[in-house]
Design an enzyme around this catalytic site. Structure first.
Site, mmCIF file in Angstrom:
data_model
loop_
_atom_site.group_PDB
_atom_site.id
_atom_site.type_symbol
_atom_site.label_atom_id
_atom_site.label_comp_id
_atom_site.label_asym_id
_atom_site.label_seq_id
_atom_site.Cartn_x
_atom_site.Cartn_y
_atom_site.Cartn_z
ATOM 1 N N ALA A 10 52.519 24.400 40.541
ATOM 2 C CA ALA A 10 53.998 24.843 41.205
ATOM 3 C C ALA A 10 52.757 25.125 41.958
ATOM 4 O O ALA A 10 53.803 24.781 43.546
ATOM 5 C CB ALA A 10 53.693 25.986 40.116
ATOM 6 N N LYS A 77 44.116 23.637 39.178
ATOM 7 C CA LYS A 77 42.976 25.206 38.834
ATOM 8 C C LYS A 77 41.507 24.951 39.008
ATOM 9 O O LYS A 77 41.586 23.954 39.226
ATOM 10 C CB LYS A 77 43.140 25.067 37.555
ATOM 11 C CG LYS A 77 45.048 25.632 37.011
ATOM 12 C CD LYS A 77 45.290 27.165 37.701
ATOM 13 C CE LYS A 77 46.606 27.454 36.714
ATOM 14 N NZ LYS A 77 46.478 28.643 37.281
ATOM 15 N N ALA A 129 54.252 30.790 43.609
ATOM 16 C CA ALA A 129 55.427 29.775 42.919
ATOM 17 C C ALA A 129 54.802 29.753 41.679
ATOM 18 O O ALA A 129 54.047 30.162 40.478
ATOM 19 C CB ALA A 129 54.540 28.562 43.009
ATOM 20 N N LYS A 185 39.775 37.751 49.321
ATOM 21 C CA LYS A 185 40.793 37.543 48.094
ATOM 22 C C LYS A 185 39.993 37.527 46.949
ATOM 23 O O LYS A 185 41.328 37.369 45.191
ATOM 24 C CB LYS A 185 41.647 35.953 48.436
ATOM 25 C CG LYS A 185 42.072 35.534 47.131
ATOM 26 C CD LYS A 185 44.165 35.585 47.841
ATOM 27 C CE LYS A 185 44.918 35.256 46.478
ATOM 28 N NZ LYS A 185 44.841 34.149 46.045
ATOM 29 N N ASN A 253 54.093 41.224 40.166
ATOM 30 C CA ASN A 253 53.656 40.716 39.713
ATOM 31 C C ASN A 253 53.226 40.598 38.349
ATOM 32 O O ASN A 253 52.087 40.827 37.719
ATOM 33 C CB ASN A 253 52.731 39.886 40.433
ATOM 34 C CG ASN A 253 53.492 38.990 41.365
ATOM 35 O OD1 ASN A 253 54.187 38.994 41.925
ATOM 36 N ND2 ASN A 253 52.234 38.567 41.996
ATOM 37 N N GLU A 268 40.972 30.878 34.972
ATOM 38 C CA GLU A 268 39.703 30.992 35.868
ATOM 39 C C GLU A 268 38.921 32.028 36.265
ATOM 40 O O GLU A 268 38.361 32.284 37.475
ATOM 41 C CB GLU A 268 40.513 30.649 37.786
ATOM 42 C CG GLU A 268 42.019 29.800 37.332
ATOM 43 C CD GLU A 268 42.543 30.042 39.165
ATOM 44 O OE1 GLU A 268 42.117 27.792 39.358
ATOM 45 O OE2 GLU A 268 43.225 30.180 39.783
HETATM 46 O O1 PAF Z 1 46.142 35.454 40.934
HETATM 47 C C1 PAF Z 1 47.138 35.935 41.504
HETATM 48 O O2 PAF Z 1 48.000 36.429 40.434
HETATM 49 C C2 PAF Z 1 46.904 36.608 43.077
HETATM 50 O O3 PAF Z 1 46.670 36.242 43.997
HETATM 51 C C3 PAF Z 1 47.858 38.550 43.305
HETATM 52 C C4 PAF Z 1 46.955 38.381 44.493
HETATM 53 C C5 PAF Z 1 46.275 39.251 42.050
HETATM 54 C C6 PAF Z 1 49.256 38.812 42.535
HETATM 55 O O4 PAF Z 1 49.631 38.756 41.433
#
Ligand code: PAF
Length: 284
Positions: A10, A77, A129, A185, A253, A268
């Site tokens: 994606a 990945k 995505a 991150k 999400n 991962e």
């Molecule tokens: O891995 C993920 O899904 C993203 O990096 C995050 C920021 C945790 C949002 O879902």
């Protein structure tokens, strides 16, 4: 510029497609079937927050079909990084750069070692995505792409690529502190992803649950000890608040680790939590 995207899922397909709109770029996607076969027969369709477009790009399922690259985008990945790097050896000449758009830690070093080059750039992305069916990618969220290199000799090229990504429609920031960007991150991913993956909760559900929120805080605080020991400067002053803020902001999400689990794929975890544990042991 001839750009070869290794790992055209994606995210790789999304970056490849929009980079192909920049004048003088030729983009070749290297991915898996049936995605590659669908792109060959009817093009790559992108829908969602970047509008609806169909791109007619060259797509192959084996990197050996491509002769060389000026820029390789490695978007696999993390656990496929080594095999992707090995498959790219013949694409590299003295001028080729490799840019990794991935989660997690440790992959730039691996690629630099395997390909015997320091022309390695790193990017983190907050683009969301999904690839619901072959040949179709949905851009679910637009976020910042941060790009840099741990090798200062690449800074000028980093600036050029940042400009090119902007021309392709991405929100981009270049950084001379890419380690800080990557660690910031990674702390977010180490805090949110395993907790969401283990509970099956969305980021928002993790955020709203007091016990899980406490667990996220502990995970981030523990990892920050490693960041401090390594002397890495994060890009936020308050990583706990930043992680919780991200969980809240991306409340709907299903995090990428939970998505992988649900799809029956490997996660991962080794290059996120696993690397933090490994470093924690190494650093005492
Ligand atoms: O891995 C993920 O899904 C993203 O990096 C995050 C920021 C945790 C949002 O879902």
């Amino acid at each position: 510029m001839k750009i070869v995207v290794l790992g055209s899922g994606a995210i790789g397909s999304l970056y490849g497609a929009f980079l192909s709109t920049v004048p003088n770029n030729e983009v070749i996607l290297v991915g898996r079937n049936p995605h590659v076969a669908a792109i060959r027969s009817k093009g790559l369709t992108i829908k969602g927050v970047m509008g609806e477009h169909t791109f007619h790009l060259r797509a192959v399922d084996d990197a050996s079909e491509v002769e060389y690259a000026d820029l390789i985008l490695l978007t696999t990945k993390t656990y496929d990084t080594l095999s992707a790097a090995l498959s790219a050896r013949h694409l590299i000449n003295n001028g080729t750069y490799i840019m990794l758009i991935q989660n997690g830690l440790g992959t730039e070093e691996l690629v630099a070692e395997v390909l015997k080059t320091k022309r390695v750039l790193r990017a983190t992305t907050c683009m969301g995505a999904l690839r619901p069916s072959p040949g179709l990618v949905i851009a679910t969220g637009c976020g910042l792409t941060e790009i840099g290199s741990r090798y200062p000799e690449n800074y000028e090229f980093v600036e050029g690529i940042a400009e090119m990504l902007k021309n392709g429609g991405f929100e981009v920031r270049s950084s001379k502190n890419i380690e800080g960007v990557v660690w910031t991150k990674t702390l977010v991913n180490a805090g949110i992803n395993p907790v969401g993956a283990l509970t099956g909760f969305t980021n928002g559900e993790v955020y709203k649950n007091p016990k899980l929120r406490e667990l996220v805080i502990q995970l981030v605080e523990e990892a920050v000890k490693i960041v401090d020991t390594l002397g890495i400067e994060l890009t936020t002053e308050d990583p706990v608040r930043y992680t919780l803020g991200t969980a809240k902001a991306t409340g709907n999400n299903i995090n990428s680790m939970l998505q992988d689990l649900r799809a029956g794929k490997k996660t991962e975890i080794d290059s996120i939590t696993g690397e933090i544990i490994r470093l924690g042991k190494e650093l005492g």
